[in-house]
Design a protein around this motif. Structure first.
Motif, PDB file in Angstrom:
ATOM      1  N   THR A 162       0.806  -1.230   0.000  1.00 34.18           N
ATOM      2  CA  THR A 162       0.000   0.000   0.000  1.00 34.18           C
ATOM      3  C   THR A 162       0.844   1.288   0.000  1.00 34.18           C
ATOM      4  N   VAL A 163       2.156   1.177   0.178  1.00 37.77           N
ATOM      5  CA  VAL A 163       3.025   2.358   0.056  1.00 37.77           C
ATOM      6  C   VAL A 163       3.217   2.664  -1.433  1.00 37.77           C
ATOM      7  N   GLU A 164       3.018   3.911  -1.804  1.00 36.15           N
ATOM      8  CA  GLU A 164       3.142   4.299  -3.213  1.00 36.15           C
ATOM      9  C   GLU A 164       4.393   5.151  -3.436  1.00 36.15           C
ATOM     10  N   VAL A 165       5.287   4.637  -4.264  1.00 36.62           N
ATOM     11  CA  VAL A 165       6.481   5.386  -4.674  1.00 36.62           C
ATOM     12  C   VAL A 165       6.550   5.290  -6.187  1.00 36.62           C
ATOM     13  N   THR A 166       6.316   6.404  -6.853  1.00 37.75           N
ATOM     14  CA  THR A 166       6.261   6.393  -8.310  1.00 37.75           C
ATOM     15  C   THR A 166       6.726   7.744  -8.849  1.00 37.75           C
ATOM     16  N   SER A 167       6.734   7.864 -10.148  1.00 40.32           N
ATOM     17  CA  SER A 167       7.102   9.148 -10.752  1.00 40.32           C
ATOM     18  C   SER A 167       5.903  10.084 -10.728  1.00 40.32           C
ATOM     19  N   LEU A 168       6.166  11.372 -10.666  1.00 44.74           N
ATOM     20  CA  LEU A 168       5.081  12.347 -10.686  1.00 44.74           C
ATOM     21  C   LEU A 168       4.341  12.269 -12.019  1.00 44.74           C
ATOM     22  N   SER A 169       5.073  11.992 -13.105  1.00 44.96           N
ATOM     23  CA  SER A 169       4.429  11.887 -14.418  1.00 44.96           C
ATOM     24  C   SER A 169       3.377  10.781 -14.414  1.00 44.96           C
ATOM     25  N   ASN A 170       3.650   9.704 -13.694  1.00 44.74           N
ATOM     26  CA  ASN A 170       2.687   8.605 -13.595  1.00 44.74           C
ATOM     27  C   ASN A 170       1.468   9.022 -12.773  1.00 44.74           C
ATOM     28  N   ALA A 171       1.716   9.779 -11.674  1.00 41.80           N
ATOM     29  CA  ALA A 171       0.608  10.269 -10.846  1.00 41.80           C
ATOM     30  C   ALA A 171      -0.263  11.250 -11.623  1.00 41.80           C
ATOM     31  N   ILE A 172       0.376  12.085 -12.467  1.00 39.28           N
ATOM     32  CA  ILE A 172      -0.380  13.027 -13.311  1.00 39.28           C
ATOM     33  C   ILE A 172      -1.224  12.259 -14.320  1.00 39.28           C
ATOM     34  N   LYS A 173      -0.620  11.270 -14.957  1.00 34.13           N
ATOM     35  CA  LYS A 173      -1.300  10.472 -15.982  1.00 34.13           C
ATOM     36  C   LYS A 173      -2.544   9.790 -15.421  1.00 34.13           C
ATOM     37  N   ASN A 174      -2.451   9.345 -14.143  1.00 31.51           N
ATOM     38  CA  ASN A 174      -3.561   8.613 -13.523  1.00 31.51           C
ATOM     39  C   ASN A 174      -4.493   9.511 -12.718  1.00 31.51           C
ATOM     40  N   ASN A 175      -4.288  10.833 -12.798  1.00 29.13           N
ATOM     41  CA  ASN A 175      -5.109  11.778 -12.024  1.00 29.13           C
ATOM     42  C   ASN A 175      -5.223  11.356 -10.565  1.00 29.13           C
ATOM     43  N   HIS A 176      -4.093  11.060  -9.956  1.00 27.99           N
ATOM     44  CA  HIS A 176      -4.077  10.574  -8.572  1.00 27.99           C
ATOM     45  C   HIS A 176      -4.748  11.599  -7.658  1.00 27.99           C
TER      46      HIS A 176
END
Length: 437
Positions: free
Chosen positions: A113-127
């Motif tokens: 459940t810990v999320e570590v990803t690129s910001l571009s991925n978070a933007i793409k998925n509308n986190h």
């Protein structure tokens, strides 16, 4: 290029940046970028006439026309290894010229459940967490370089630690810039969210193995929920021809604990702005810094600790070692607001000048609007203690060795507050090599 032309350069090149977004300019997040560009257009380029930039001239920066779309370059994993300080026992994120490189990263052993990803991925998925927190702490209405970063936001690190989760191993984020024969600009945007009762250690590392000219304009936002502990270390090992402007904004809820360790040896021009705010009682904050510069390097630390709530403690200690014609600036402000009774705040800046041509401007500040507080601040600027050096020489230690020992002892005060042993050893080695101990 003048200050006005420098600003216009980024406004004119925004369309080229949009074309490089792979169709993302139709997304809702892109409205944030366009709004930031509008703010950037309306803001003035800071000059030494502005109080916050009194000792910091950006005239060397505005001379350059930076490529807003950094070229994709291939680097070997051995290069990344140069900037690691253990045998990959920590989690690793690698960015090259501002772009996340999954093939060079190691994120396969994170807690569930810990999320570590690129910001571009978070933007793409509308986190949803991205949309709730982005730009909330590093507001860009009155900061030209933050507005520029928001307008050109493309990638960076996105970390979300859910309630009650403890990430035991540090998350090491390395931003490697490789300019080669081209002046380029990278604009990392980092968002770290630690929800209540969580714990996290982050290493934000800016590095380069060449002497290329580039501009790193980064913004990091950190949110600490109640009873949260976040340890943040920033390392700056950059090209001696690089420009580095960074802003870190920290928001602390009740009983949260934040510690910051800033170690810098790189960049011809470097400005770091740190702000931490207490939004609830019982918070603690520690800001430690060490900058070691030589030649004609320039380093500026602007810090602000905002005691907006009572019963909070802050401790700040910045140290500088300047050689040759290096110039340093420390401007630290502690604000104690009217309702922040029982505040305990300490602030100190110490600098050693190793040459007659080195210059340090130090301005520790306290603004206190509450009466039941315990606050102190101070600053010292001077040369090495001649008595201590004489004592070492009287014991048969040579001039250079005695000088190196005293410098090492001075610098180690900051290093010893870092809890990661392998990182302490890495930094001790840097100090030893720099001062030929």
């Amino acid at each position: 290029m003048t200050e006005t032309e420098f600003k216009q350069w980024f406004i004119n090149n925004f369309q080229n940046f949009e074309k490089n977004l792979n169709g993302e300019k139709t997304s809702s997040f892109h409205l944030i970028r366009k709004d930031a560009l509008s703010k950037f257009s309306s803001l003035n380029v800071p000059t030494t006439k502005d109080e916050e930039w009194k000792y910091t001239s950006i005239s060397p920066l505005v001379k350059h026309s930076f490529n807003v779309i950094p070229p994709k370059v291939e680097i070997a994993s051995e290069l990344v290894g140069k900037f690691l300080f253990d045998q990959l026992e920590h989690h690793l994120m690698v960015f090259v010229n501002g772009e996340f490189r999954k093939d060079l990263s190691k994120l396969d052993e994170l807690p569930q459940t810990v999320e570590v990803t690129s910001l571009s991925n978070a933007i793409k998925n509308n986190h949803p967490a991205l949309l709730n927190h982005f730009g909330k702490y590093a507001e860009d209405s009155n900061n030209l370089f933050t507005a520029l970063n928001s307008a050109y936001t493309k990638d960076g690190a996105f970390i979300l630690i859910p309630k009650g989760k403890v990430v035991e191993d540090p998350i090491h984020i390395i931003f490697i810039n490789k300019a080669e024969n081209e002046s380029l600009v990278t604009q990392p945007r980092n968002l770290f969210i630690a929800e209540e009762n969580s714990q996290l250690t982050i290493i934000e590392h800016y590095a380069s193995d060449d002497e290329g000219i580039y501009f790193s304009n980064s913004v990091t936002e950190i949110y600490l929920g109640e009873n949260t502990f976040v340890d943040h270390i920033k390392l700056q090992e950059e090209s001696k021809k690089a420009f580095h402007i960074a802003r870190m904004e920290v928001d602390q809820e009740r009983n949260s604990n934040f510690s910051s360790h800033m170690i810098s040896t790189g960049a011809v021009f470097s400005r770091n702005e740190f702000t931490t705010r207490f939004n609830g009682e019982g918070g603690e904050s520690m800001l430690n810094g060490l900058f070691m510069i030589d030649g004609e390097q320039f380093f500026d630390a602007h810090t602000m600790i905002d005691h907006a709530k009572p019963y909070c403690n802050s401790h700040e200690h910045y140290k500088g070692i300047l050689e040759d014609k290096a110039r340093g600036v420390f401007n630290g402000k502690v604000m104690v607001r009217p309702d922040a009774q029982k505040t305990n705040a300490f602030q100190e800046n110490n600098t050693i000048l190793l040459s007659d041509d080195a210059v340090m401007n130090s301005k520790p500040q306290l603004e206190i609007f509450a009466d039941d507080v315990k606050c102190s601040h101070g600053a010292t600027v001077g040369k090495l203690n001649e008595e201590a050096k004489f004592y070492l020489k009287s014991r048969g230690i040579g001039e250079e060795a005695a000088t190196a020992m005293l410098i090492h002892a001075f610098a180690s005060d900051v290093i010893t507050t870092i809890k990661i042993e392998a990182l302490r050893d890495y930094l001790e080695k840097i100090i030893t090599q720099k001062f030929n101990q």
